[in-house]
Design an enzyme around this catalytic site. Sequence first.
Site, PDB file in Angstrom:
ATOM      1  N   PRO A   9       0.797  -1.221   0.000  1.00 25.44           N
ATOM      2  CA  PRO A   9       0.000   0.000   0.000  1.00 25.44           C
ATOM      3  C   PRO A   9       0.831   1.273   0.000  1.00 25.44           C
ATOM      4  CG  PRO A   9      -0.187  -1.126   2.119  1.00 25.44           C
ATOM      5  CD  PRO A   9       0.548  -2.039   1.191  1.00 25.44           C
ATOM      6  N   ASN A  10       0.336   2.213  -0.786  1.00 27.81           N
ATOM      7  CA  ASN A  10       0.867   3.570  -0.925  1.00 27.81           C
ATOM      8  C   ASN A  10       2.187   3.653  -1.672  1.00 27.81           C
ATOM      9  OD1 ASN A  10      -1.336   4.802   0.526  1.00 27.81           O
ATOM     10  ND2 ASN A  10      -0.441   3.863   2.352  1.00 27.81           N
ATOM     11  N   ARG A  17       4.945  11.067  -2.801  1.00 26.72           N
ATOM     12  CA  ARG A  17       4.654  11.154  -1.363  1.00 26.72           C
ATOM     13  C   ARG A  17       5.927  11.296  -0.535  1.00 26.72           C
ATOM     14  NH1 ARG A  17       4.221   5.100   1.106  1.00 26.72           N
ATOM     15  NH2 ARG A  17       4.078   6.273   3.020  1.00 26.72           N
ATOM     16  N   TYR A  22      11.080   8.965   1.092  1.00 27.16           N
ATOM     17  CA  TYR A  22      11.046   7.966   0.019  1.00 27.16           C
ATOM     18  C   TYR A  22      11.724   8.402  -1.277  1.00 27.16           C
ATOM     19  CZ  TYR A  22       7.702   5.826   3.157  1.00 27.16           C
ATOM     20  OH  TYR A  22       7.103   5.264   4.254  1.00 27.16           O
ATOM     21  N   ASN A  71       8.082  -5.472  -0.388  1.00 21.06           N
ATOM     22  CA  ASN A  71       7.925  -4.300   0.461  1.00 21.06           C
ATOM     23  C   ASN A  71       6.424  -4.205   0.727  1.00 21.06           C
ATOM     24  OD1 ASN A  71       7.643  -1.820   1.685  1.00 21.06           O
ATOM     25  ND2 ASN A  71       9.113  -0.797   0.351  1.00 21.06           N
ATOM     26  N   ALA A  74       2.874  -0.706   5.126  1.00 23.56           N
ATOM     27  CA  ALA A  74       2.324  -0.766   6.482  1.00 23.56           C
ATOM     28  C   ALA A  74       1.819  -2.163   6.855  1.00 23.56           C
ATOM     29  CB  ALA A  74       1.204   0.257   6.640  1.00 23.56           C
ATOM     30  N   HIS A  77       3.671  -4.439   9.457  1.00 18.08           N
ATOM     31  CA  HIS A  77       3.516  -4.312  10.896  1.00 18.08           C
ATOM     32  C   HIS A  77       2.180  -4.851  11.406  1.00 18.08           C
ATOM     33  CE1 HIS A  77       6.868  -1.774   9.934  1.00 18.08           C
ATOM     34  NE2 HIS A  77       6.072  -1.023   9.203  1.00 18.08           N
ATOM     35  N   ASP A  84       1.578 -15.574   7.000  1.00 15.91           N
ATOM     36  CA  ASP A  84       1.171 -16.957   6.770  1.00 15.91           C
ATOM     37  C   ASP A  84       1.354 -17.354   5.309  1.00 15.91           C
ATOM     38  OD1 ASP A  84       0.510 -17.268   9.436  1.00 15.91           O
ATOM     39  OD2 ASP A  84      -1.665 -17.159   9.116  1.00 15.91           O
ATOM     40  N   GLU A  95      12.211  -9.385   2.732  1.00 13.66           N
ATOM     41  CA  GLU A  95      11.453  -8.192   3.107  1.00 13.66           C
ATOM     42  C   GLU A  95      12.350  -6.978   2.908  1.00 13.66           C
ATOM     43  OE1 GLU A  95      10.083  -6.234   7.312  1.00 13.66           O
ATOM     44  OE2 GLU A  95       9.782  -8.397   7.105  1.00 13.66           O
ATOM     45  N   HIS A  97      12.564  -2.492   2.892  1.00 12.81           N
ATOM     46  CA  HIS A  97      11.983  -1.187   3.221  1.00 12.81           C
ATOM     47  C   HIS A  97      12.925  -0.119   2.696  1.00 12.81           C
ATOM     48  CE1 HIS A  97       8.980  -3.051   5.705  1.00 12.81           C
ATOM     49  NE2 HIS A  97       9.953  -3.811   6.196  1.00 12.81           N
ATOM     50  N   ILE A  98      12.357   0.916   2.145  1.00 17.13           N
ATOM     51  CA  ILE A  98      13.133   2.028   1.613  1.00 17.13           C
ATOM     52  C   ILE A  98      13.748   2.825   2.765  1.00 17.13           C
ATOM     53  CG2 ILE A  98      12.969   4.193   0.320  1.00 17.13           C
ATOM     54  CD1 ILE A  98      10.682   2.754  -1.304  1.00 17.13           C
ATOM     55  N   SER A  99      12.939   3.099   3.780  1.00 15.33           N
ATOM     56  CA  SER A  99      13.427   3.857   4.929  1.00 15.33           C
ATOM     57  C   SER A  99      13.958   2.905   6.002  1.00 15.33           C
ATOM     58  CB  SER A  99      12.297   4.710   5.516  1.00 15.33           C
ATOM     59  OG  SER A  99      11.307   3.883   6.097  1.00 15.33           O
ATOM     60  N   ARG A 104      12.063   5.315  12.773  1.00 16.99           N
ATOM     61  CA  ARG A 104      10.754   5.951  12.614  1.00 16.99           C
ATOM     62  C   ARG A 104       9.862   5.646  13.812  1.00 16.99           C
ATOM     63  NH1 ARG A 104       8.580   5.082   6.789  1.00 16.99           N
ATOM     64  NH2 ARG A 104       7.254   6.790   7.473  1.00 16.99           N
ATOM     65  N   ARG A 108       6.490   0.937  13.785  1.00 20.72           N
ATOM     66  CA  ARG A 108       7.186   0.418  12.609  1.00 20.72           C
ATOM     67  C   ARG A 108       8.377  -0.478  12.978  1.00 20.72           C
ATOM     68  NH1 ARG A 108       5.062   3.179   8.175  1.00 20.72           N
ATOM     69  NH2 ARG A 108       4.290   5.253   8.675  1.00 20.72           N
TER      70      ARG A 108
END
Length: 139
Positions: A9-10, A17, A22, A71, A74, A77, A84, A95, A97-99, A104, A108
């Site tokens: 998402p996003n 954004r 990002y 990625n 949200a 978390h 599963d 997995e 993550h950009i940040s 943060r 997170r």
Amino acid sequence: MKIQIINGPNLNLLGVREKSIYGDSSFETYFATLKELFVGHELYYFQSNKEGEIIDKLHEVGFEFDGVVLNAGAYTHTSIAIADAIAAINTPVIEVHISNVHKREEFRHKSMLAASCRGVIAGFGMDSYRLALENIVAG
């Protein structure tokens, strides 16, 4: 090798954004760079804001592809269902993550997915994807 990149998402709003977190590049632009860097490998990209669609994609590629770079945004978390799905498939998942999620908000800092993944890469900007791909290609 066949490798699926999945963004949650996003992440369709990358380049628009929260540029201070990002960056100012869309994922589609960066994906073209990844395809140039990993010539000889089949890279696929999928993005969804819907948890069920991410699970469906994991099921679709999880028994035929050589790796997944995920990625989950949200959902990282919150989603036991995605965790599963990762545990249920044969294809290794990394997995990303950009940040740096640990710099943060407190919520997170916990990943529901990490225990089901081969590894976690976070905090290297878009380069987190390249690092994950290098790991999959190296075996």
